[in-house]
Design a protein around this motif. Structure first.
Motif, PDB file in Angstrom:
ATOM      1  N   ALA A  13       0.839  -1.199   0.000  1.00 12.67           N
ATOM      2  CA  ALA A  13       0.000   0.000   0.000  1.00 12.67           C
ATOM      3  C   ALA A  13       0.879   1.256   0.000  1.00 12.67           C
ATOM      4  N   ARG A  14       1.930   1.236   0.790  1.00 12.06           N
ATOM      5  CA  ARG A  14       2.849   2.388   0.842  1.00 12.06           C
ATOM      6  C   ARG A  14       3.530   2.591  -0.512  1.00 12.06           C
ATOM      7  N   ARG A  15       3.959   1.493  -1.128  1.00 16.91           N
ATOM      8  CA  ARG A  15       4.611   1.566  -2.433  1.00 16.91           C
ATOM      9  C   ARG A  15       3.656   2.160  -3.481  1.00 16.91           C
ATOM     10  N   GLN A  16       2.410   1.720  -3.452  1.00 13.64           N
ATOM     11  CA  GLN A  16       1.417   2.240  -4.407  1.00 13.64           C
ATOM     12  C   GLN A  16       1.142   3.724  -4.159  1.00 13.64           C
ATOM     13  N   HIS A  17       1.082   4.097  -2.875  1.00 13.55           N
ATOM     14  CA  HIS A  17       0.846   5.506  -2.530  1.00 13.55           C
ATOM     15  C   HIS A  17       2.001   6.372  -3.035  1.00 13.55           C
ATOM     16  N   LEU A  18       3.243   5.914  -2.816  1.00 12.68           N
ATOM     17  CA  LEU A  18       4.409   6.665  -3.279  1.00 12.68           C
ATOM     18  C   LEU A  18       4.424   6.769  -4.806  1.00 12.68           C
ATOM     19  N   LYS A  19       4.064   5.682  -5.472  1.00  9.47           N
ATOM     20  CA  LYS A  19       4.034   5.682  -6.935  1.00  9.47           C
ATOM     21  C   LYS A  19       3.018   6.692  -7.454  1.00  9.47           C
ATOM     22  N   SER A  20       1.829   6.708  -6.870  1.00 11.82           N
ATOM     23  CA  SER A  20       0.797   7.650  -7.320  1.00 11.82           C
ATOM     24  C   SER A  20       1.222   9.092  -7.029  1.00 11.82           C
ATOM     25  N   ALA A  21       1.860   9.315  -5.869  1.00 12.07           N
ATOM     26  CA  ALA A  21       2.324  10.662  -5.532  1.00 12.07           C
ATOM     27  C   ALA A  21       3.386  11.127  -6.536  1.00 12.07           C
ATOM     28  N   MET A  22       4.285  10.218  -6.916  1.00  4.15           N
ATOM     29  CA  MET A  22       5.327  10.562  -7.892  1.00  4.15           C
ATOM     30  C   MET A  22       4.716  10.880  -9.260  1.00  4.15           C
ATOM     31  N   LEU A  23       3.713  10.104  -9.647  1.00  7.64           N
ATOM     32  CA  LEU A  23       3.057  10.358 -10.928  1.00  7.64           C
ATOM     33  C   LEU A  23       2.351  11.715 -10.928  1.00  7.64           C
ATOM     34  N   GLN A  24       1.702  12.054  -9.828  1.00  4.95           N
ATOM     35  CA  GLN A  24       1.032  13.360  -9.731  1.00  4.95           C
ATOM     36  C   GLN A  24       2.052  14.498  -9.808  1.00  4.95           C
ATOM     37  N   LEU A  25       3.161  14.336  -9.105  1.00  6.78           N
ATOM     38  CA  LEU A  25       4.222  15.342  -9.112  1.00  6.78           C
ATOM     39  C   LEU A  25       4.781  15.516 -10.525  1.00  6.78           C
ATOM     40  N   ALA A  26       5.010  14.387 -11.226  1.00  4.81           N
ATOM     41  CA  ALA A  26       5.529  14.451 -12.597  1.00  4.81           C
ATOM     42  C   ALA A  26       4.533  15.141 -13.520  1.00  4.81           C
ATOM     43  N   ALA A  27       3.246  14.869 -13.335  1.00  8.12           N
ATOM     44  CA  ALA A  27       2.224  15.498 -14.187  1.00  8.12           C
ATOM     45  C   ALA A  27       2.217  17.011 -13.985  1.00  8.12           C
ATOM     46  N   THR A  28       2.304  17.478 -12.731  1.00  6.77           N
ATOM     47  CA  THR A  28       2.321  18.920 -12.479  1.00  6.77           C
ATOM     48  C   THR A  28       3.587  19.559 -13.053  1.00  6.77           C
ATOM     49  N   GLU A  29       4.720  18.854 -12.970  1.00  6.09           N
ATOM     50  CA  GLU A  29       5.976  19.376 -13.530  1.00  6.09           C
ATOM     51  C   GLU A  29       5.878  19.513 -15.051  1.00  6.09           C
ATOM     52  N   ILE A  30       5.253  18.535 -15.691  1.00  3.93           N
ATOM     53  CA  ILE A  30       5.084  18.592 -17.150  1.00  3.93           C
ATOM     54  C   ILE A  30       4.194  19.772 -17.536  1.00  3.93           C
ATOM     55  N   GLU A  31       3.136  19.978 -16.776  1.00  5.18           N
ATOM     56  CA  GLU A  31       2.247  21.118 -17.043  1.00  5.18           C
ATOM     57  C   GLU A  31       2.997  22.440 -16.877  1.00  5.18           C
ATOM     58  N   LYS A  32       3.812  22.543 -15.816  1.00  3.91           N
ATOM     59  CA  LYS A  32       4.591  23.768 -15.584  1.00  3.91           C
ATOM     60  C   LYS A  32       5.563  24.018 -16.739  1.00  3.91           C
ATOM     61  N   GLU A  33       6.227  22.959 -17.213  1.00  2.68           N
ATOM     62  CA  GLU A  33       7.170  23.094 -18.329  1.00  2.68           C
ATOM     63  C   GLU A  33       6.456  23.567 -19.593  1.00  2.68           C
ATOM     64  N   ALA A  34       5.297  22.988 -19.862  1.00  3.49           N
ATOM     65  CA  ALA A  34       4.533  23.386 -21.051  1.00  3.49           C
ATOM     66  C   ALA A  34       4.135  24.863 -20.966  1.00  3.49           C
ATOM     67  N   ALA A  35       3.693  25.309 -19.787  1.00  5.57           N
ATOM     68  CA  ALA A  35       3.304  26.720 -19.613  1.00  5.57           C
ATOM     69  C   ALA A  35       4.517  27.629 -19.785  1.00  5.57           C
ATOM     70  N   ALA A  36       5.671  27.228 -19.238  1.00  2.89           N
ATOM     71  CA  ALA A  36       6.884  28.039 -19.359  1.00  2.89           C
ATOM     72  C   ALA A  36       7.323  28.132 -20.821  1.00  2.89           C
ATOM     73  N   LYS A  37       7.211  27.043 -21.569  1.00  2.93           N
ATOM     74  CA  LYS A  37       7.570  27.068 -22.992  1.00  2.93           C
ATOM     75  C   LYS A  37       6.646  27.999 -23.769  1.00  2.93           C
ATOM     76  N   GLU A  38       5.373  27.968 -23.439  1.00  4.34           N
ATOM     77  CA  GLU A  38       4.397  28.834 -24.127  1.00  4.34           C
ATOM     78  C   GLU A  38       4.708  30.305 -23.861  1.00  4.34           C
ATOM     79  N   VAL A  39       5.040  30.629 -22.582  1.00  3.24           N
ATOM     80  CA  VAL A  39       5.391  32.014 -22.237  1.00  3.24           C
ATOM     81  C   VAL A  39       6.651  32.435 -22.977  1.00  3.24           C
ATOM     82  N   GLU A  40       7.644  31.534 -23.042  1.00 12.53           N
ATOM     83  CA  GLU A  40       8.897  31.830 -23.735  1.00 12.53           C
ATOM     84  C   GLU A  40       8.647  32.060 -25.228  1.00 12.53           C
TER      85      GLU A  40
END
Length: 182
Positions: A13-40
């Motif tokens: 359960a802990r492993r699955q929780h960590l995996k989902s948290a990492m995936l959420q973090l990666a998704a937000t980072e990808i969104e931030k990168e896309a927004a920064a590229k658009e602004v640039e």
């Protein structure tokens, strides 16, 4: 037994929780990168492409077209140079990664089979068409003369055992043996 199962479930359960948290973090980072590229991109376009204002007279319009054509040519040259540079660096990267792969030596070895092969065939396979010498392994062997040992001489001298027994039988044979012994 139940205690171990409970620990395993908690770890899973802990492993699955960590995996989902990492995936959420990666998704937000990808969104931030896309927004920064658009602004640039918007900043670059605003800097390099001023807003278009169409003049009223025909001469001013022709001058504007000439300027735009010159700008297009310079941008096209720049794009070509960048493309060539990219191809060159890509090729260098491929070469370096191949060298790294070769240096590591982690290539998959093919399964080897035993093959019956003569020495000539082996040399032909290794040297290719350069191989012209026929290799006869027995030709290089040294000739060994068989030395006669004393036993072999005795056996040859003795010859047929029946004849020998007949010669030694009786008084004559004993006499011969007695004389030979002296």
């Amino acid at each position: 037994f139940f205690h171990l199962q409970k620990k395993r479930r908690a770890a899973t359960a802990r492993r699955q929780h960590l995996k989902s948290a990492m995936l959420q973090l990666a998704a937000t980072e990808i969104e931030k990168e896309a927004a920064a590229k658009e602004v640039e991109k918007q900043n670059y376009l605003a800097e390099h492409c001023p807003p278009l204002s169409l003049p009223g007279s025909m001469q001013e319009l022709q001058d504007l077209c000439k300027k735009l054509h010159a700008k297009i040519e310079s941008v096209d040259e720049e794009r070509y140079d960048t493309e060539v540079k990219l191809q060159k660096t890509t090729k260098e990267l491929e070469d370096l990664s191949q060298k790294l792969f070769d240096l590591r030596g982690k290539f998959k070895r093919p399964p080897l089979r035993r093959v019956r092969m003569s020495a000539d065939a082996m040399l032909r396979a290794l040297l290719g068409s350069k191989h012209k010498v026929c290799m006869d392994l027995r030709a290089n062997l040294k000739q060994v003369k068989k030395e006669d040992t004393e036993k072999e001489k005795d056996l040859r001298d003795v010859g047929d055992w029946r004849k020998n027994i007949e010669e030694k039988s009786g008084m004559e044979g004993r006499k011969k043996m007695f004389e030979a012994g002296e």
